[in-house]
Design a protein around this motif. Structure first.
Motif, PDB file in Angstrom:
ATOM      1  N   ILE A   1       0.766  -1.232   0.112  1.00 28.36           N
ATOM      2  CA  ILE A   1       0.336  -0.370   0.101  1.00 28.36           C
ATOM      3  C   ILE A   1       0.647   1.259  -0.040  1.00 28.36           C
ATOM      4  O   ILE A   1       1.186   1.732  -0.785  1.00 28.36           O
ATOM      5  CB  ILE A   1      -1.171  -0.262   0.862  1.00 28.36           C
ATOM      6  CG1 ILE A   1      -2.152  -1.066   0.986  1.00 28.36           C
ATOM      7  CG2 ILE A   1      -1.624   1.343   1.719  1.00 28.36           C
ATOM      8  CD1 ILE A   1      -3.016  -1.536   2.358  1.00 28.36           C
ATOM      9  N   LYS A   2       1.787   1.304   0.668  1.00 33.10           N
ATOM     10  CA  LYS A   2       2.912   1.929   1.202  1.00 33.10           C
ATOM     11  C   LYS A   2       3.594   2.484  -0.718  1.00 33.10           C
ATOM     12  O   LYS A   2       3.752   3.609  -0.609  1.00 33.10           O
ATOM     13  CB  LYS A   2       3.916   2.083   2.063  1.00 33.10           C
ATOM     14  CG  LYS A   2       3.447   2.636   3.428  1.00 33.10           C
ATOM     15  CD  LYS A   2       4.541   2.153   3.504  1.00 33.10           C
ATOM     16  CE  LYS A   2       4.472   2.052   5.777  1.00 33.10           C
ATOM     17  NZ  LYS A   2       5.096   1.273   6.846  1.00 33.10           N
TER      18      LYS A   2
ATOM     19  N   TYR B   1       3.277   5.964  -3.043  1.00 29.99           N
ATOM     20  CA  TYR B   1       5.056   6.308  -3.902  1.00 29.99           C
ATOM     21  C   TYR B   1       4.382   7.132  -4.897  1.00 29.99           C
ATOM     22  O   TYR B   1       5.255   7.252  -5.725  1.00 29.99           O
ATOM     23  CB  TYR B   1       5.751   5.457  -3.144  1.00 29.99           C
ATOM     24  CG  TYR B   1       7.035   5.973  -3.410  1.00 29.99           C
ATOM     25  CD1 TYR B   1       7.644   7.088  -2.766  1.00 29.99           C
ATOM     26  CD2 TYR B   1       8.013   5.199  -4.777  1.00 29.99           C
ATOM     27  CE1 TYR B   1       8.974   7.919  -3.577  1.00 29.99           C
ATOM     28  CE2 TYR B   1       9.361   5.747  -5.212  1.00 29.99           C
ATOM     29  CZ  TYR B   1       9.916   7.456  -4.694  1.00 29.99           C
ATOM     30  OH  TYR B   1      11.209   7.868  -5.110  1.00 29.99           O
ATOM     31  N   ILE B   2       4.394   5.489  -5.893  1.00 26.84           N
ATOM     32  CA  ILE B   2       4.459   5.241  -6.999  1.00 26.84           C
ATOM     33  C   ILE B   2       3.903   6.041  -8.099  1.00 26.84           C
ATOM     34  O   ILE B   2       3.580   7.596  -8.812  1.00 26.84           O
ATOM     35  CB  ILE B   2       4.009   3.768  -7.732  1.00 26.84           C
ATOM     36  CG1 ILE B   2       5.920   3.006  -6.796  1.00 26.84           C
ATOM     37  CG2 ILE B   2       4.020   3.782  -9.178  1.00 26.84           C
ATOM     38  CD1 ILE B   2       5.601   1.558  -7.836  1.00 26.84           C
ATOM     39  N   LYS B   3       2.199   5.980  -6.957  1.00 23.70           N
ATOM     40  CA  LYS B   3       0.574   7.110  -7.517  1.00 23.70           C
ATOM     41  C   LYS B   3       1.860   8.451  -7.416  1.00 23.70           C
ATOM     42  O   LYS B   3       1.372   9.917  -8.198  1.00 23.70           O
ATOM     43  CB  LYS B   3      -0.308   7.456  -6.809  1.00 23.70           C
ATOM     44  CG  LYS B   3      -0.444   6.152  -7.255  1.00 23.70           C
ATOM     45  CD  LYS B   3      -2.617   6.172  -6.968  1.00 23.70           C
ATOM     46  CE  LYS B   3      -2.752   4.517  -7.129  1.00 23.70           C
ATOM     47  NZ  LYS B   3      -4.272   4.485  -6.497  1.00 23.70           N
TER      48      LYS B   3
ATOM     49  N   LYS C   1       6.020  13.046 -12.499  1.00 16.16           N
ATOM     50  CA  LYS C   1       7.904  13.716 -12.759  1.00 16.16           C
ATOM     51  C   LYS C   1       7.826  13.388 -14.477  1.00 16.16           C
ATOM     52  O   LYS C   1       7.689  12.012 -14.735  1.00 16.16           O
ATOM     53  CB  LYS C   1       8.569  12.730 -11.716  1.00 16.16           C
ATOM     54  CG  LYS C   1       8.160  12.883 -10.536  1.00 16.16           C
ATOM     55  CD  LYS C   1       7.987  14.846  -9.173  1.00 16.16           C
ATOM     56  CE  LYS C   1       7.750  14.585  -8.483  1.00 16.16           C
ATOM     57  NZ  LYS C   1       6.612  15.766  -8.386  1.00 16.16           N
ATOM     58  N   ASP C   2       9.192  14.040 -14.751  1.00 11.07           N
ATOM     59  CA  ASP C   2       9.439  14.488 -15.850  1.00 11.07           C
ATOM     60  C   ASP C   2      10.703  12.981 -15.450  1.00 11.07           C
ATOM     61  O   ASP C   2      10.980  12.077 -16.579  1.00 11.07           O
ATOM     62  CB  ASP C   2      10.309  15.029 -16.209  1.00 11.07           C
ATOM     63  CG  ASP C   2       9.337  16.219 -16.485  1.00 11.07           C
ATOM     64  OD1 ASP C   2       8.427  15.357 -17.430  1.00 11.07           O
ATOM     65  OD2 ASP C   2       9.719  17.257 -16.265  1.00 11.07           O
ATOM     66  N   ASP C   3      11.225  12.915 -14.761  1.00 13.88           N
ATOM     67  CA  ASP C   3      12.862  12.178 -14.330  1.00 13.88           C
ATOM     68  C   ASP C   3      12.014  11.553 -12.143  1.00 13.88           C
ATOM     69  O   ASP C   3      12.614  12.465 -11.801  1.00 13.88           O
ATOM     70  CB  ASP C   3      14.284  12.656 -14.371  1.00 13.88           C
ATOM     71  CG  ASP C   3      14.938  11.807 -14.364  1.00 13.88           C
ATOM     72  OD1 ASP C   3      15.153  10.645 -13.770  1.00 13.88           O
ATOM     73  OD2 ASP C   3      16.218  12.105 -14.580  1.00 13.88           O
TER      74      ASP C   3
END
Length: 73
Positions: free
Chosen positions: A50-51, A55-57, A62-64
């Motif tokens: 879930i964390k 985080y990925i969401k 982000k471009d990088d």
């Protein structure tokens, strides 16, 4: 010991890829792309995934990915 090399993915920008692994040495070639994850042993209280999803969401705009990821890990 296995070290993962993202360069095998031809034509994909390294700034757009992440490696998620419970062994930091697995992403030794690309530390800025690595997300360390604790091993999962099937505990009902485990909320690491879930964390990770949150985080990925948070990285999605982000471009990088590496610059933000490096500042966190």
């Amino acid at each position: 010991m296995y070290i993962k090399d993202l360069r095998v993915f031809k034509g994909i920008d390294l700034s757009k890829m992440l490696i998620i692994d419970n062994f930091v040495y697995s992403f030794a070639f690309h530390l800025e792309n690595g997300i360390p994850m604790v091993p999962y042993f099937g505990e009902k209280e485990d909320n690491e995934m879930i964390k990770l999803i949150k985080y990925i969401k948070g990285l999605s705009d982000k471009d990088d990915l590496r610059s933000t990821n490096t500042s966190i890990f």
